[in-house]
Design a protein around this motif. Structure first.
Motif, PDB file in Angstrom:
ATOM      1  N   LYS A 138      -1.746   3.536  -4.271  1.00 38.18           N
ATOM      2  CA  LYS A 138      -3.068   3.445  -4.902  1.00 38.18           C
ATOM      3  C   LYS A 138      -3.559   1.997  -4.931  1.00 38.18           C
ATOM      4  O   LYS A 138      -4.742   1.724  -4.721  1.00 38.18           O
ATOM      5  CB  LYS A 138      -3.015   4.019  -6.317  1.00 38.18           C
ATOM      6  CG  LYS A 138      -2.858   5.536  -6.357  1.00 38.18           C
ATOM      7  CD  LYS A 138      -2.901   6.048  -7.786  1.00 38.18           C
ATOM      8  CE  LYS A 138      -2.787   7.568  -7.825  1.00 38.18           C
ATOM      9  NZ  LYS A 138      -2.812   8.082  -9.217  1.00 38.18           N
ATOM     10  N   GLU A 139      -2.635   1.087  -5.182  1.00 40.02           N
ATOM     11  CA  GLU A 139      -3.007  -0.332  -5.193  1.00 40.02           C
ATOM     12  C   GLU A 139      -3.381  -0.799  -3.789  1.00 40.02           C
ATOM     13  O   GLU A 139      -4.342  -1.556  -3.609  1.00 40.02           O
ATOM     14  CB  GLU A 139      -1.855  -1.169  -5.750  1.00 40.02           C
ATOM     15  CG  GLU A 139      -1.592  -0.928  -7.231  1.00 40.02           C
ATOM     16  CD  GLU A 139      -0.322  -1.605  -7.723  1.00 40.02           C
ATOM     17  OE1 GLU A 139      -0.237  -1.915  -8.917  1.00 40.02           O
ATOM     18  OE2 GLU A 139       0.592  -1.825  -6.893  1.00 40.02           O
ATOM     19  N   LEU A 140      -2.615  -0.340  -2.793  1.00 40.14           N
ATOM     20  CA  LEU A 140      -2.923  -0.709  -1.408  1.00 40.14           C
ATOM     21  C   LEU A 140      -4.280  -0.149  -0.990  1.00 40.14           C
ATOM     22  O   LEU A 140      -5.072  -0.840  -0.328  1.00 40.14           O
ATOM     23  CB  LEU A 140      -1.832  -0.178  -0.471  1.00 40.14           C
ATOM     24  CG  LEU A 140      -0.443  -0.794  -0.612  1.00 40.14           C
ATOM     25  CD1 LEU A 140       0.556  -0.045   0.267  1.00 40.14           C
ATOM     26  CD2 LEU A 140      -0.457  -2.265  -0.213  1.00 40.14           C
ATOM     27  N   ALA A 155      -6.977  -7.352   7.354  1.00 43.36           N
ATOM     28  CA  ALA A 155      -5.816  -7.763   6.570  1.00 43.36           C
ATOM     29  C   ALA A 155      -5.328  -6.638   5.664  1.00 43.36           C
ATOM     30  O   ALA A 155      -4.121  -6.387   5.538  1.00 43.36           O
ATOM     31  CB  ALA A 155      -6.154  -9.003   5.747  1.00 43.36           C
ATOM     32  N   ALA A 156      -6.279  -5.923   5.029  1.00 43.65           N
ATOM     33  CA  ALA A 156      -5.913  -4.810   4.157  1.00 43.65           C
ATOM     34  C   ALA A 156      -5.304  -3.668   4.956  1.00 43.65           C
ATOM     35  O   ALA A 156      -4.354  -3.012   4.508  1.00 43.65           O
ATOM     36  CB  ALA A 156      -7.145  -4.322   3.399  1.00 43.65           C
ATOM     37  N   SER A 157      -5.827  -3.428   6.157  1.00 45.43           N
ATOM     38  CA  SER A 157      -5.289  -2.384   7.019  1.00 45.43           C
ATOM     39  C   SER A 157      -3.854  -2.713   7.430  1.00 45.43           C
ATOM     40  O   SER A 157      -2.974  -1.837   7.428  1.00 45.43           O
ATOM     41  CB  SER A 157      -6.170  -2.222   8.263  1.00 45.43           C
ATOM     42  OG  SER A 157      -5.637  -1.263   9.144  1.00 45.43           O
ATOM     43  N   ASN A 158      -3.605  -3.968   7.782  1.00 46.85           N
ATOM     44  CA  ASN A 158      -2.244  -4.392   8.152  1.00 46.85           C
ATOM     45  C   ASN A 158      -1.289  -4.254   6.966  1.00 46.85           C
ATOM     46  O   ASN A 158      -0.110  -3.914   7.144  1.00 46.85           O
ATOM     47  CB  ASN A 158      -2.257  -5.832   8.645  1.00 46.85           C
ATOM     48  CG  ASN A 158      -2.953  -5.980   9.986  1.00 46.85           C
ATOM     49  OD1 ASN A 158      -3.042  -5.022  10.758  1.00 46.85           O
ATOM     50  ND2 ASN A 158      -3.463  -7.164  10.274  1.00 46.85           N
ATOM     51  N   LEU A 159      -1.797  -4.512   5.746  1.00 44.91           N
ATOM     52  CA  LEU A 159      -0.968  -4.381   4.550  1.00 44.91           C
ATOM     53  C   LEU A 159      -0.561  -2.925   4.337  1.00 44.91           C
ATOM     54  O   LEU A 159       0.594  -2.642   3.993  1.00 44.91           O
ATOM     55  CB  LEU A 159      -1.736  -4.905   3.338  1.00 44.91           C
ATOM     56  CG  LEU A 159      -0.917  -5.140   2.053  1.00 44.91           C
ATOM     57  CD1 LEU A 159       0.128  -6.219   2.273  1.00 44.91           C
ATOM     58  CD2 LEU A 159      -1.837  -5.522   0.905  1.00 44.91           C
ATOM     59  N   ILE A 160      -1.496  -2.001   4.554  1.00 48.03           N
ATOM     60  CA  ILE A 160      -1.182  -0.577   4.424  1.00 48.03           C
ATOM     61  C   ILE A 160      -0.149  -0.157   5.472  1.00 48.03           C
ATOM     62  O   ILE A 160       0.791   0.580   5.181  1.00 48.03           O
ATOM     63  CB  ILE A 160      -2.467   0.271   4.550  1.00 48.03           C
ATOM     64  CG1 ILE A 160      -3.335   0.112   3.299  1.00 48.03           C
ATOM     65  CG2 ILE A 160      -2.124   1.745   4.751  1.00 48.03           C
ATOM     66  CD1 ILE A 160      -4.608   0.927   3.317  1.00 48.03           C
ATOM     67  N   LYS A 161      -0.319  -0.637   6.698  1.00 52.19           N
ATOM     68  CA  LYS A 161       0.627  -0.275   7.759  1.00 52.19           C
ATOM     69  C   LYS A 161       2.030  -0.773   7.447  1.00 52.19           C
ATOM     70  O   LYS A 161       3.021  -0.111   7.768  1.00 52.19           O
ATOM     71  CB  LYS A 161       0.147  -0.858   9.091  1.00 52.19           C
ATOM     72  CG  LYS A 161      -1.134  -0.252   9.621  1.00 52.19           C
ATOM     73  CD  LYS A 161      -1.574  -0.955  10.885  1.00 52.19           C
ATOM     74  CE  LYS A 161      -2.909  -0.412  11.382  1.00 52.19           C
ATOM     75  NZ  LYS A 161      -3.392  -1.139  12.580  1.00 52.19           N
ATOM     76  N   SER A 162       2.130  -1.954   6.825  1.00 54.45           N
ATOM     77  CA  SER A 162       3.435  -2.571   6.579  1.00 54.45           C
ATOM     78  C   SER A 162       4.083  -2.097   5.289  1.00 54.45           C
ATOM     79  O   SER A 162       5.315  -2.075   5.194  1.00 54.45           O
ATOM     80  CB  SER A 162       3.285  -4.098   6.526  1.00 54.45           C
ATOM     81  OG  SER A 162       2.744  -4.602   7.720  1.00 54.45           O
TER      82      SER A 162
END
Length: 288
Positions: A138-140, A155-162
Motif C-alpha cells: 500500500k505504501e509502494l 522511480a516509483a515503478s522501479n521501487l514497486i518492481k524491486s
C-alpha cells in the motif's frame, strides 16, 4: 445498259458490305479492349481493396496490443493516430489512466500478492522507509500514485518492481542463463542451513537443455559433507526455495560417526524473454 446498272449495284453492295465489315471489326476491337480494360481495372480495384483491408487489420492489431498491455492510454478512436503514438510516454502514465490493462493488473493484483510479499526483502536496502521498516505494498502504491512527471513515475515503478511481489518473478524464473546468480542463490540456501559447502559448481553430466515453450534447464552440482541433521536442513531449504532446484541424481555415502556425503546433480530453470511475434502477410492479385 441493264448490265452496266447491275454491275454498278453489285459494286455498291460490295462496298457497303466492306464498310459494314469494317464497322463490325472496329466495334469488336473496341468491345474487346473495353472488356479487357474493365477486367484489368476490376482486378486492380480488388487487389487494392485487399491491401487496404490488410493494412487496416494490421493497424487494428497493433492498436489492440498497445491498448491491452497499457503501454499508452486508450486511443480517442478505434485505433491510435500518429499524433497519439508520438505523444505516448509509457513512463508518465498513471495506473488510473490504463484500467483493465495488463500493466494495471500486474501493478494492482500480482504486485500486491500477500503470499509472494511474505518472502523477506532484507537484501535490498532501498525497500525500507526512513525508519528502517520494509515498505508495504500500500505504501509502494501510494508512492506511485503520488508521483508526478516521468522521472518520479519511473522511480516509483522501479521501487514497486524491486520491493513488491513482482521481484519474486525474476528470482523464481530468471529471463536469461546466469550461472553466477544460480550459484549465489544456492549458496544462500546453504548459509540459511548453517552449513558451508565443500564444493558447488555449474554443469556436470546433466546437459543444459530446452524444455519447451521457451523454458530452459541449467545444471548444477554440489556436495554436502555433514551430519544427517545438517544434510536434512540443507535439503529442506532447497525444497522451500522460491527457485526450483530439481534434483536429478544423488549419491549418498554414510560414515560411522553419523556423517554422510551427498553428491548431487540438479537442474534449475530459466525462461527466455517473451516477445510479441510479428508476422508478414503477402497479398497477391490471385488472392493467395
Amino acid at each position: 445498259m441493264a448490265k452496266e446498272i447491275a454491275i454498278g449495284k453489285r459494286a455498291k453492295i460490295s462496298k457497303a458490305q466492306q464498310h459494314m465489315l469494317l464497322a463490325v471489326l472496329g466495334t469488336s476491337i473496341l468491345l474487346g479492349a473495353a472488356i479487357s480494360l474493365g477486367s484489368h481495372f476490376a482486378q486492380q480495384i480488388s487487389f487494392n481493396t485487399k491491401v487496404i483491408m490488410a493494412a487496416e487489420e494490421s493497424i487494428a492489431n497493433y492498436s489492440n496490443v498497445i491498448k491491452s498491455t497499457g503501454v499508452c492510454k486508450s486511443p480517442n478512436g478505434s485505433v491510435y493516430s500518429d499524433d497519439e503514438l508520438t505523444k505516448c510516454d509509457p513512463a508518465s502514465i498513471e495506473i488510473s489512466q490504463i484500467p483493465g490493462t495488463l500493466r494495471a493488473n500486474i501493478l494492482e493484483n500480482l504486485a500486491a500478492n500477500e503470499a509472494l510479499n511474505s518472502v523477506p526483502r532484507e537484501d535490498n536496502a532501498d525497500c525500507t522507509d526512513p525508519s528502517g521498516k520494509s515498505y508495504t505494498y500500500k505504501e509502494l502504491l501510494k508512492i506511485y500514485q503520488d508521483a508526478r512527471g516521468a522521472s518520479e513515475l519511473q522511480a516509483a515503478s522501479n521501487l514497486i518492481k524491486s520491493c513488491s511481489a513482482l521481484r519474486i518473478i525474476p528470482d523464481a524464473l530468471p529471463s536469461f542463463k546466469n550461472e553466477e546468480a544460480l550459484l549465489a542463490s544456492l549458496n544462500k540456501l546453504f548459509i540459511i542451513s548453517d552449513w558451508e559447502p565443500e564444493s558447488i559448481a555449474p554443469g556436470g553430466t546433466i546437459e543444459d537443455a530446452e524444455i519447451g515453450q521457451n523454458l530452459n534447464a541449467i545444471s548444477v552440482n554440489f556436495t554436502v559433507d555433514a551430519n544427517t541433521g545438517t544434510a536434512k536442513k540443507v535439503l529442506d531449504s532447497i525444497e522451500r526455495s522460491i527457485r526450483e532446484f530439481d534434483i536429478k541424481r544423488i549419491n549418498i555415502e554414510w560414515a560411522n560417526d553419523d556423517g554422510l556425503t551427498l553428491q548431487t546433480q540438479a537442474s534449475a530453470y530459466y525462461m527466455d524473454e517473451s516477445h510479441i511475434a510479428e508476422g508478414t502477410k503477402t497479398i497477391t492479385k490471385e488472392g493467395k
